[in-house]
Design a protein around this motif. Structure first.
Motif, PDB file in Angstrom:
ATOM      1  N   UNK A  80       0.805  -1.219   0.000  1.00 44.03           N
ATOM      2  CA  UNK A  80       0.000   0.000   0.000  1.00 44.03           C
ATOM      3  C   UNK A  80       0.840   1.273   0.000  1.00 44.03           C
ATOM      4  N   UNK A  81       2.159   1.127   0.090  1.00 41.79           N
ATOM      5  CA  UNK A  81       3.037   2.296  -0.016  1.00 41.79           C
ATOM      6  C   UNK A  81       2.962   2.923  -1.412  1.00 41.79           C
ATOM      7  N   UNK A  82       2.390   2.194  -2.366  1.00 41.84           N
ATOM      8  CA  UNK A  82       2.207   2.738  -3.720  1.00 41.84           C
ATOM      9  C   UNK A  82       1.169   3.858  -3.749  1.00 41.84           C
ATOM     10  N   UNK A  83       0.368   3.962  -2.702  1.00 46.27           N
ATOM     11  CA  UNK A  83      -0.738   4.921  -2.677  1.00 46.27           C
ATOM     12  C   UNK A  83      -0.318   6.196  -1.955  1.00 46.27           C
ATOM     13  N   UNK A  84      -0.611   7.336  -2.576  1.00 45.44           N
ATOM     14  CA  UNK A  84      -0.353   8.640  -1.972  1.00 45.44           C
ATOM     15  C   UNK A  84      -1.675   9.267  -1.528  1.00 45.44           C
ATOM     16  N   UNK A  85      -1.606  10.109  -0.527  1.00 48.69           N
ATOM     17  CA  UNK A  85      -2.822  10.750  -0.021  1.00 48.69           C
ATOM     18  C   UNK A  85      -3.553  11.517  -1.119  1.00 48.69           C
ATOM     19  N   UNK A  86      -2.781  12.164  -1.984  1.00 47.31           N
ATOM     20  CA  UNK A  86      -3.400  12.980  -3.027  1.00 47.31           C
ATOM     21  C   UNK A  86      -4.088  12.156  -4.121  1.00 47.31           C
ATOM     22  N   UNK A  87      -3.907  10.823  -4.088  1.00 44.43           N
ATOM     23  CA  UNK A  87      -4.599   9.956  -5.052  1.00 44.43           C
ATOM     24  C   UNK A  87      -6.085   9.821  -4.727  1.00 44.43           C
ATOM     25  N   UNK A  88      -6.429  10.043  -3.462  1.00 44.09           N
ATOM     26  CA  UNK A  88      -7.822   9.911  -3.002  1.00 44.09           C
ATOM     27  C   UNK A  88      -8.403   8.540  -3.373  1.00 44.09           C
ATOM     28  N   UNK A  89      -7.628   7.507  -3.113  1.00 46.57           N
ATOM     29  CA  UNK A  89      -8.059   6.139  -3.403  1.00 46.57           C
ATOM     30  C   UNK A  89      -9.149   5.719  -2.418  1.00 46.57           C
ATOM     31  N   UNK A  90     -10.224   5.139  -2.944  1.00 47.75           N
ATOM     32  CA  UNK A  90     -11.288   4.642  -2.061  1.00 47.75           C
ATOM     33  C   UNK A  90     -11.459   3.127  -2.139  1.00 47.75           C
ATOM     34  N   UNK A  91     -10.862   2.501  -3.162  1.00 50.05           N
ATOM     35  CA  UNK A  91     -11.035   1.062  -3.364  1.00 50.05           C
ATOM     36  C   UNK A  91      -9.683   0.412  -3.632  1.00 50.05           C
ATOM     37  N   UNK A  92      -9.427  -0.700  -2.960  1.00 50.98           N
ATOM     38  CA  UNK A  92      -8.172  -1.432  -3.141  1.00 50.98           C
ATOM     39  C   UNK A  92      -8.487  -2.862  -3.562  1.00 50.98           C
ATOM     40  N   UNK A  93      -7.813  -3.327  -4.605  1.00 48.57           N
ATOM     41  CA  UNK A  93      -7.903  -4.729  -5.010  1.00 48.57           C
ATOM     42  C   UNK A  93      -6.548  -5.387  -4.799  1.00 48.57           C
ATOM     43  N   UNK A  94      -6.573  -6.584  -4.229  1.00 45.89           N
ATOM     44  CA  UNK A  94      -5.367  -7.409  -4.095  1.00 45.89           C
ATOM     45  C   UNK A  94      -5.773  -8.822  -4.496  1.00 45.89           C
ATOM     46  N   UNK A  95      -5.234  -9.297  -5.599  1.00 46.02           N
ATOM     47  CA  UNK A  95      -5.655 -10.589  -6.139  1.00 46.02           C
ATOM     48  C   UNK A  95      -4.444 -11.430  -6.531  1.00 46.02           C
ATOM     49  N   UNK A  96      -4.613 -12.747  -6.395  1.00 41.51           N
ATOM     50  CA  UNK A  96      -3.597 -13.671  -6.888  1.00 41.51           C
ATOM     51  C   UNK A  96      -2.422 -13.896  -5.967  1.00 41.51           C
ATOM     52  N   UNK A  97      -2.569 -13.569  -4.689  1.00 36.99           N
ATOM     53  CA  UNK A  97      -1.507 -13.807  -3.703  1.00 36.99           C
ATOM     54  C   UNK A  97      -2.025 -14.754  -2.627  1.00 36.99           C
ATOM     55  N   UNK A  98      -1.113 -15.276  -1.832  1.00 37.87           N
ATOM     56  CA  UNK A  98      -1.513 -16.078  -0.690  1.00 37.87           C
ATOM     57  C   UNK A  98      -2.194 -15.218   0.358  1.00 37.87           C
ATOM     58  N   UNK A  99      -3.045 -15.833   1.149  1.00 35.69           N
ATOM     59  CA  UNK A  99      -3.781 -15.093   2.161  1.00 35.69           C
ATOM     60  C   UNK A  99      -2.889 -14.448   3.205  1.00 35.69           C
ATOM     61  N   UNK A 100      -1.793 -15.105   3.557  1.00 34.37           N
ATOM     62  CA  UNK A 100      -0.876 -14.536   4.549  1.00 34.37           C
ATOM     63  C   UNK A 100      -0.238 -13.262   4.008  1.00 34.37           C
ATOM     64  N   UNK A 101       0.196 -13.296   2.752  1.00 35.33           N
ATOM     65  CA  UNK A 101       0.807 -12.111   2.152  1.00 35.33           C
ATOM     66  C   UNK A 101      -0.203 -10.971   2.051  1.00 35.33           C
ATOM     67  N   UNK A 102      -1.429 -11.279   1.664  1.00 41.04           N
ATOM     68  CA  UNK A 102      -2.460 -10.241   1.575  1.00 41.04           C
ATOM     69  C   UNK A 102      -2.668  -9.570   2.928  1.00 41.04           C
ATOM     70  N   UNK A 103      -2.768 -10.361   3.984  1.00 39.52           N
ATOM     71  CA  UNK A 103      -2.981  -9.764   5.306  1.00 39.52           C
ATOM     72  C   UNK A 103      -1.745  -9.010   5.785  1.00 39.52           C
TER      73      UNK A 103
END
Length: 229
Positions: A80-103
């Protein structure tokens, strides 16, 4: 697969993304998912985050190829370090990884007070760990689907800010999935029953039919049978 024609797994993820969302796709690889959503005018802006240089360059190439440079930006960053405050992101998708890595990714972001309205997650393994994290961090699972590609089963969940109390069955089987009991859901857990049958045979051959481990597997077997009946 490309950004025009998504796989059934990614198409299911895309179907959960709210109309007009500002999206961050973490572990985006070729950026197929955000590119597809922009091409179809479903979202207004997106970040494609990648921690590795190769996938990051793949994403950059796809963005230029689809003429999306004003709406989609690839960023080389960890989670999530890819996201900057000025992006005003409201939705995040994380797909295709193991559950431990996602958490791990979510926990690192959560500790930096990055909290997003909507999370759309598709773990390849350890789905119960993802559901437990959501339950413990004030996210409510609103919907789930399960898709099959070849011999693999993929569970996709959408969660929004809110409270929810998940039971142990909810965490393992999914609060929505276990109620719907689709044919794909049943097929996934029937495959697990078949795997446990093989474990039983091996334990019986080794003379361990009365062992505690055999009884543990028997309880798991009976639980699955009860859920999918």
């Amino acid at each position: 697969m490309d950004s025009i024609h998504l796989s059934p797994r990614l198409a299911a993820v895309a179907s959960f993304v709210p109309k007009g969302a500002r999206l961050a796709d973490i572990g985006s690889d070729h950026a197929y998912l955000p590119a597809n959503l922009l091409i179809n005018n479903k979202i207004s802006f997106a970040i494609a985050g990648e921690v590795a240089k190769g996938p990051y360059e793949n994403a950059q190439h796809e963005i230029v190829r689809r003429a999306l440079t004003t709406q989609l930006e690839a960023r080389l960053a960890n989670g999530l370090a890819a996201i900057k405050d000025e992006d005003h992101i409201d939705t995040v998708t994380i797909a295709g990884m193991g559950g431990v890595l996602i958490t791990d990714i979510l926990e690192a972001g959560f500790s930096r007070a990055k909290r997003f309205e909507t999370l759309i997650l598709q773990p390849n393994t350890d789905e119960h760990i993802v559901r437990t994290w959501l339950n413990n961090h004030q996210y409510k699972i609103n919907d789930e689907v399960i898709e099959q590609e070849d011999n693999h089963f993929y569970e996709i969940m959408i969660a929004t800010k809110g409270t929810q109390s998940l039971s142990s069955l909810d965490k393992k089987f999914g609060p929505v999935l276990r109620k719907r009991k689709t044919s794909v859901f049943v097929a996934k857990w029937q495959k697990e029953l078949d795997r446990i049958d093989t474990i039983f045979e091996n334990l019986e051959f080794a003379g361990k039919a009365d062992s505690p481990i055999y009884q543990d597997w028997k309880k798991k077997y009976q639980q699955i049978q009860e859920v999918i009946k």
